[in-house]
Design an enzyme around this catalytic site. Structure first.
Site, PDB file in Angstrom:
ATOM      1  N   ASN A  74       2.781   2.230  -6.327  1.00  0.00           N
ATOM      2  CA  ASN A  74       2.649   0.776  -6.302  1.00  0.00           C
ATOM      3  C   ASN A  74       3.933   0.214  -5.707  1.00  0.00           C
ATOM      4  O   ASN A  74       4.950   0.152  -6.391  1.00  0.00           O
ATOM      5  CB  ASN A  74       2.416   0.263  -7.738  1.00  0.00           C
ATOM      6  CG  ASN A  74       2.302  -1.246  -7.794  1.00  0.00           C
ATOM      7  OD1 ASN A  74       2.291  -1.916  -6.763  1.00  0.00           O
ATOM      8  ND2 ASN A  74       2.229  -1.782  -9.011  1.00  0.00           N
ATOM      9  N   TRP A  75       3.861  -0.128  -4.433  1.00  0.00           N
ATOM     10  CA  TRP A  75       5.065  -0.620  -3.747  1.00  0.00           C
ATOM     11  C   TRP A  75       5.413  -2.059  -4.124  1.00  0.00           C
ATOM     12  O   TRP A  75       6.475  -2.563  -3.733  1.00  0.00           O
ATOM     13  CB  TRP A  75       4.879  -0.514  -2.223  1.00  0.00           C
ATOM     14  CG  TRP A  75       4.867   0.897  -1.695  1.00  0.00           C
ATOM     15  CD1 TRP A  75       5.015   2.051  -2.415  1.00  0.00           C
ATOM     16  CD2 TRP A  75       4.708   1.289  -0.329  1.00  0.00           C
ATOM     17  NE1 TRP A  75       4.949   3.144  -1.576  1.00  0.00           N
ATOM     18  CE2 TRP A  75       4.761   2.706  -0.285  1.00  0.00           C
ATOM     19  CE3 TRP A  75       4.518   0.601   0.867  1.00  0.00           C
ATOM     20  CZ2 TRP A  75       4.635   3.434   0.900  1.00  0.00           C
ATOM     21  CZ3 TRP A  75       4.397   1.322   2.050  1.00  0.00           C
ATOM     22  CH2 TRP A  75       4.460   2.718   2.063  1.00  0.00           C
ATOM     23  N   LYS A  76       4.509  -2.735  -4.820  1.00  0.00           N
ATOM     24  CA  LYS A  76       4.731  -4.131  -5.232  1.00  0.00           C
ATOM     25  C   LYS A  76       5.153  -4.990  -4.018  1.00  0.00           C
ATOM     26  O   LYS A  76       4.723  -4.702  -2.900  1.00  0.00           O
ATOM     27  CB  LYS A  76       5.746  -4.205  -6.377  1.00  0.00           C
ATOM     28  CG  LYS A  76       5.319  -3.297  -7.542  1.00  0.00           C
ATOM     29  CD  LYS A  76       6.065  -3.534  -8.809  1.00  0.00           C
ATOM     30  CE  LYS A  76       5.568  -2.554  -9.868  1.00  0.00           C
ATOM     31  NZ  LYS A  76       6.168  -2.743 -11.168  1.00  0.00           N
ATOM     32  N   GLU A 135       1.773  -7.363 -14.318  1.00  0.00           N
ATOM     33  CA  GLU A 135       2.462  -8.476 -13.652  1.00  0.00           C
ATOM     34  C   GLU A 135       1.469  -9.573 -13.268  1.00  0.00           C
ATOM     35  O   GLU A 135       1.803 -10.759 -13.298  1.00  0.00           O
ATOM     36  CB  GLU A 135       3.244  -7.946 -12.432  1.00  0.00           C
ATOM     37  CG  GLU A 135       4.493  -7.189 -12.887  1.00  0.00           C
ATOM     38  CD  GLU A 135       4.954  -6.072 -11.963  1.00  0.00           C
ATOM     39  OE1 GLU A 135       4.548  -6.024 -10.787  1.00  0.00           O
ATOM     40  OE2 GLU A 135       5.735  -5.208 -12.432  1.00  0.00           O
ATOM     41  N   SER A 187       7.881   3.463 -15.559  1.00  0.00           N
ATOM     42  CA  SER A 187       9.100   4.240 -15.390  1.00  0.00           C
ATOM     43  C   SER A 187       8.865   5.745 -15.240  1.00  0.00           C
ATOM     44  O   SER A 187       9.644   6.546 -15.762  1.00  0.00           O
ATOM     45  CB  SER A 187      10.079   3.955 -16.533  1.00  0.00           C
ATOM     46  OG  SER A 187      10.428   2.580 -16.541  1.00  0.00           O
ATOM     47  N   GLY A 208       5.792   2.856  -9.780  1.00  0.00           N
ATOM     48  CA  GLY A 208       6.386   1.714  -9.088  1.00  0.00           C
ATOM     49  C   GLY A 208       7.680   2.126  -8.402  1.00  0.00           C
ATOM     50  O   GLY A 208       7.677   2.714  -7.319  1.00  0.00           O
ATOM     51  N   GLY A 209       8.798   1.853  -9.062  1.00  0.00           N
ATOM     52  CA  GLY A 209      10.129   2.071  -8.486  1.00  0.00           C
ATOM     53  C   GLY A 209      10.305   3.407  -7.779  1.00  0.00           C
ATOM     54  O   GLY A 209      10.792   3.454  -6.639  1.00  0.00           O
TER      55      GLY A 209
HETATM   56  P1  PGA Z   1       7.618   1.369 -12.594  1.00  0.00           P
HETATM   57  O1  PGA Z   1       6.290   0.487 -12.311  1.00  0.00           O
HETATM   58  O2  PGA Z   1       7.253   2.785 -12.242  1.00  0.00           O
HETATM   59  O3  PGA Z   1       8.659   0.786 -11.698  1.00  0.00           O
HETATM   60  O4  PGA Z   1       7.921   1.204 -14.041  1.00  0.00           O
HETATM   61  C1  PGA Z   1       5.023   0.951 -12.633  1.00  0.00           C
HETATM   62  C2  PGA Z   1       4.002  -0.094 -12.310  1.00  0.00           C
HETATM   63  O5  PGA Z   1       4.312  -1.287 -12.458  1.00  0.00           O
HETATM   64  O6  PGA Z   1       2.870   0.216 -11.901  1.00  0.00           O
END
Ligand code: PGA
Length: 254
Positions: free
Chosen positions: A10-12, A101, A217, A238-239
């Site tokens: 998930n590159w957001k 989010e 995370s 994500g990150g």
């Molecule tokens: P994160 O995000 O790995 O940065 O915690 C996960 C996500 O929001 O899907």
């Protein structure tokens, strides 16, 4: 039994087009070189990059592209919104629905998310349906209740044929982007509950077939322990997906 393993990035709302193209090509190259398991990998990218990233992945049958959100209506005067058909016509196969989010920052409700899920399915997309409790809810001992409610108002309202196309992502809100992840046991407990709820509603075969991802995370160094759990079928990352090396290291742990 169907192979449930799936890894999603998930590159957001990160990266320029050039940086997104570079990350997509590095990720696909590393995948092609190192991942021999045939693992399905999905890159959820910002809408304007769907076509470009799809183009870079198109020679790899196990790599797919996802959008991060969609509108619940098929079309119309909704300035700035993006429909399921638009996403599908860019070659995406998946779409994230109900990321925390979206729920928290944009007030997306369970009812709205069900409508989005149905719209995605009607366009032939696989929804990656996100659920998860907040820290306050976990500390108040409400995790089970919250998850049950999110399931009952969401995926449990679908029919069998629809459910088969869905991926569930359990993402405890307190673990997203915080560096604080659920222990493998905490995550497994919730994943087992989710699978049991699917079994009750749809039957054991459906419950055994559905992919349930963990998110929050996930990093190369905690992935292996999470993936060792029987009901954790992969991750929504994500990150750590913003570095091709760390994302592919997570793929190698699955
Ligand atoms: P994160 O995000 O790995 O940065 O915690 C996960 C996500 O929001 O899907």
């Amino acid at each position: 039994m169907k192979n449930r393993k799936l890894l999603a990035a998930n590159w957001k709302m990160h990266l320029s087009l050039t940086a997104a193209q570079a990350l997509a090509s590095e990720t696909t190259q590393l995948y092609a070189r190192e991942v021999t398991s045939g693992l399905r990998v999905v890159l959820a990218v910002p809408h304007p990059y769907l076509l470009a990233v799809r183009h870079l992945c198109k020679d790899h049958p196990n790599l797919a592209v996802a959008a991060q959100n969609l509108h619940q209506e098929a079309q119309g005067a909704y300035t700035g919104e993006v429909s399921a058909e638009m996403i599908a016509s860019c070659g995406a196969e998946y779409v994230i629905v109900g990321h925390s989010e979206r729920r928290l920052l944009y007030g997306e409700t369970d009812e709205l998310l069900l409508a989005k899920t149905q719209r995605a399915l009607a366009a032939g997309l696989h929804p990656i349906y996100c659920i998860g409790e907040t820290l306050t809810q976990r500390e108040a001992g409400q995790t089970e209740q919250v998850i049950e409610h999110q399931l009952h108002t969401g995926v449990l309202k679908l029919n069998h044929a629809q459910l088969e196309k869905v991926v569930i992502a359990y993402e405890p809100v307190w673990a997203i982007g915080t560096g604080r992840n659920a222990t493998p046991e905490q995550a497994q407990d919730v994943h087992a509950d989710i699978r049991a709820a699917i079994a009750t509603q749809f039957g054991a075969t459906e419950a055994q077939a559905i992919s349930i991802l963990y998110g929050g995370s996930v990093k190369a160094d905690n992935a292996r322990a999470l993936f060792a759990m029987p009901d954790i079928d992969g991750a929504l990352v994500g990150g750590a997906s913003l570095s091709s090396r760390s994302f592919i290291d997570i793929a190698l742990a699955l």
